[in-house]
Write a protein that holds these residues in place. Structure first.
Motif, PDB file in Angstrom:
ATOM      1  N   UNK A  23      -1.237 -21.408   7.478  1.00  0.00           N
ATOM      2  CA  UNK A  23      -0.109 -20.505   7.221  1.00  0.00           C
ATOM      3  C   UNK A  23       0.862 -20.509   8.402  1.00  0.00           C
ATOM      4  N   UNK A  24       0.301 -20.553   9.607  1.00  0.00           N
ATOM      5  CA  UNK A  24       1.151 -20.543  10.790  1.00  0.00           C
ATOM      6  C   UNK A  24       2.025 -21.784  10.838  1.00  0.00           C
ATOM      7  N   UNK A  25       1.449 -22.922  10.470  1.00  0.00           N
ATOM      8  CA  UNK A  25       2.207 -24.171  10.466  1.00  0.00           C
ATOM      9  C   UNK A  25       3.339 -24.082   9.448  1.00  0.00           C
ATOM     10  N   UNK A  26       3.025 -23.489   8.307  1.00  0.00           N
ATOM     11  CA  UNK A  26       3.995 -23.434   7.222  1.00  0.00           C
ATOM     12  C   UNK A  26       5.000 -22.300   7.351  1.00  0.00           C
ATOM     13  N   UNK A  27       4.898 -21.539   8.417  1.00  0.00           N
ATOM     14  CA  UNK A  27       5.772 -20.394   8.638  1.00  0.00           C
ATOM     15  C   UNK A  27       7.236 -20.826   8.685  1.00  0.00           C
ATOM     16  N   UNK A  28       8.097 -20.026   8.112  1.00  0.00           N
ATOM     17  CA  UNK A  28       9.501 -20.443   8.147  1.00  0.00           C
ATOM     18  C   UNK A  28      10.220 -19.836   9.336  1.00  0.00           C
ATOM     19  N   UNK A  29      11.235 -20.535   9.822  1.00  0.00           N
ATOM     20  CA  UNK A  29      11.917 -20.073  11.036  1.00  0.00           C
ATOM     21  C   UNK A  29      12.773 -18.833  10.767  1.00  0.00           C
ATOM     22  N   UNK A  30      13.114 -18.160  11.829  1.00  0.00           N
ATOM     23  CA  UNK A  30      13.946 -16.950  11.718  1.00  0.00           C
ATOM     24  C   UNK A  30      15.347 -17.280  11.221  1.00  0.00           C
ATOM     25  N   UNK A  31      15.853 -18.429  11.671  1.00  0.00           N
ATOM     26  CA  UNK A  31      17.224 -18.792  11.327  1.00  0.00           C
ATOM     27  C   UNK A  31      17.253 -20.037  10.456  1.00  0.00           C
ATOM     28  N   UNK A  32      18.195 -20.045   9.533  1.00  0.00           N
ATOM     29  CA  UNK A  32      18.365 -21.203   8.661  1.00  0.00           C
ATOM     30  C   UNK A  32      18.771 -22.412   9.497  1.00  0.00           C
ATOM     31  N   UNK A  33      18.048 -23.534   9.385  1.00  0.00           N
ATOM     32  CA  UNK A  33      18.379 -24.711  10.187  1.00  0.00           C
ATOM     33  C   UNK A  33      19.760 -25.280   9.840  1.00  0.00           C
ATOM     34  N   UNK A  34      20.261 -24.930   8.659  1.00  0.00           N
ATOM     35  CA  UNK A  34      21.547 -25.485   8.212  1.00  0.00           C
ATOM     36  C   UNK A  34      22.726 -24.658   8.710  1.00  0.00           C
ATOM     37  N   UNK A  35      22.695 -23.358   8.432  1.00  0.00           N
ATOM     38  CA  UNK A  35      23.868 -22.530   8.766  1.00  0.00           C
ATOM     39  C   UNK A  35      23.605 -21.562   9.917  1.00  0.00           C
ATOM     40  N   UNK A  36      22.378 -21.572  10.426  1.00  0.00           N
ATOM     41  CA  UNK A  36      22.007 -20.744  11.579  1.00  0.00           C
ATOM     42  C   UNK A  36      22.113 -19.241  11.377  1.00  0.00           C
ATOM     43  N   UNK A  37      22.173 -18.799  10.123  1.00  0.00           N
ATOM     44  CA  UNK A  37      22.163 -17.348   9.925  1.00  0.00           C
ATOM     45  C   UNK A  37      20.716 -16.872   9.810  1.00  0.00           C
ATOM     46  N   UNK A  38      20.520 -15.616  10.076  1.00  0.00           N
ATOM     47  CA  UNK A  38      19.188 -15.022  10.007  1.00  0.00           C
ATOM     48  C   UNK A  38      18.689 -15.055   8.566  1.00  0.00           C
ATOM     49  N   UNK A  39      17.472 -15.568   8.391  1.00  0.00           N
ATOM     50  CA  UNK A  39      16.900 -15.618   7.037  1.00  0.00           C
ATOM     51  C   UNK A  39      16.100 -14.342   6.815  1.00  0.00           C
ATOM     52  N   UNK A  40      16.672 -13.445   6.061  1.00  0.00           N
ATOM     53  CA  UNK A  40      16.003 -12.149   5.900  1.00  0.00           C
ATOM     54  C   UNK A  40      15.748 -11.791   4.446  1.00  0.00           C
ATOM     55  N   UNK A  41      16.435 -12.462   3.547  1.00  0.00           N
ATOM     56  CA  UNK A  41      16.266 -12.128   2.134  1.00  0.00           C
ATOM     57  C   UNK A  41      14.953 -12.692   1.592  1.00  0.00           C
ATOM     58  N   UNK A  42      14.423 -12.014   0.600  1.00  0.00           N
ATOM     59  CA  UNK A  42      13.229 -12.519  -0.080  1.00  0.00           C
ATOM     60  C   UNK A  42      13.466 -13.901  -0.658  1.00  0.00           C
ATOM     61  N   UNK A  43      14.675 -14.089  -1.157  1.00  0.00           N
ATOM     62  CA  UNK A  43      15.007 -15.386  -1.752  1.00  0.00           C
ATOM     63  C   UNK A  43      14.965 -16.498  -0.714  1.00  0.00           C
ATOM     64  N   UNK A  44      15.314 -16.166   0.520  1.00  0.00           N
ATOM     65  CA  UNK A  44      15.243 -17.162   1.591  1.00  0.00           C
ATOM     66  C   UNK A  44      13.806 -17.654   1.753  1.00  0.00           C
ATOM     67  N   UNK A  45      12.882 -16.685   1.732  1.00  0.00           N
ATOM     68  CA  UNK A  45      11.466 -17.034   1.895  1.00  0.00           C
ATOM     69  C   UNK A  45      10.981 -17.889   0.736  1.00  0.00           C
ATOM     70  N   UNK A  46      11.514 -17.595  -0.432  1.00  0.00           N
ATOM     71  CA  UNK A  46      11.093 -18.351  -1.616  1.00  0.00           C
ATOM     72  C   UNK A  46      11.583 -19.779  -1.603  1.00  0.00           C
ATOM     73  N   UNK A  47      12.836 -19.968  -1.217  1.00  0.00           N
ATOM     74  CA  UNK A  47      13.394 -21.317  -1.311  1.00  0.00           C
ATOM     75  C   UNK A  47      13.088 -22.172  -0.087  1.00  0.00           C
ATOM     76  N   UNK A  48      12.828 -21.543   1.058  1.00  0.00           N
ATOM     77  CA  UNK A  48      12.671 -22.338   2.279  1.00  0.00           C
ATOM     78  C   UNK A  48      11.606 -23.442   2.215  1.00  0.00           C
ATOM     79  N   UNK A  49      10.386 -23.154   1.721  1.00  0.00           N
ATOM     80  CA  UNK A  49       9.356 -24.202   1.747  1.00  0.00           C
ATOM     81  C   UNK A  49       9.770 -25.475   1.022  1.00  0.00           C
TER      82      UNK A  49
END
Ligand SMILES: [Zn+2]
Length: 191
Positions: free
Chosen positions: A73-99
């Protein structure tokens, strides 16, 4: 102990388990319970129990060591900021689409709209599907490697039954049979 029966059951159930893994239908029962001597306890998805001083659970129909899962799980953890636009990923949808997409939801929406405009979406969805299949392959591989390391005489059926047998099956045979599962998964990729 009828090793022939067990061998046959193992291959059949193994392939079915991979199918269920891919389809995500982990609750499905795949065994008809053809009688052979076995010592088993029944566990279902989400159960946690201790065995040989270690904690285990059934996740996605597979017996897994909890400590290892935490590591994963730790390896698969998503980063705080979107690697593309560098905004904070805080929405539930962000968590869903990131993997699957490796970017935030807004970036995914933009990206897909752009592809649609360029008429490239077919290629994109093919890649997405193949990435998904590859993820299944990777987790299946690490599962079987763990299983082979953990024990040479037990495995868990799709239905969550821990089955043990004595002798009659060696590591090489198991590896060979599980290899068929991997080939099955590879064939799910869109060429
Ligand atoms: Zn973004």
């Amino acid at each position: 102990m009828n090793n022939n029966v067990l061998k046959k059951e193992f291959s059949k159930k193994d392939v079915q388990r991979v199918r269920n893994l891919v389809k995500g239908s982990t609750g499905a029962r795949t065994t008809e319970g053809i009688g052979y001597t076995k010592k088993h306890e029944h566990y279902k998805e989400g159960d946690v129990w201790e065995e040989n001083n270690r904690k285990w659970t059934i996740k996605n129909g597979l017996k897994q060591n909890i400590t290892k899962m935490d590591k994963f799980k730790k390896i698969g953890k998503f980063p705080l900021f979107c690697p593309k636009c560098n905004t904070l990923m805080k929405k539930n949808l962000d968590k869903k689409v990131y993997p699957a997409y490796q970017k935030c939801f807004d970036c995914v929406v933009d990206y897909e709209a752009d592809l649609q405009k360029k008429g490239k979406s077919e290629e994109y969805f093919k890649e997405l599907r193949n990435n998904h299949v590859q993820t299944a392959i990777d987790s299946y591989k690490s599962f079987m490697q763990d299983q082979l390391k953990e024990s040479n005489n037990s495995y868990v059926t799709e239905a969550g039954e821990v089955e043990n047998w004595d002798g009659g099956k060696n590591k090489k045979q198991v590896e060979q049979e599980l290899q068929e599962g991997l080939e099955f998964l590879e064939n799910l990729k869109v060429k």
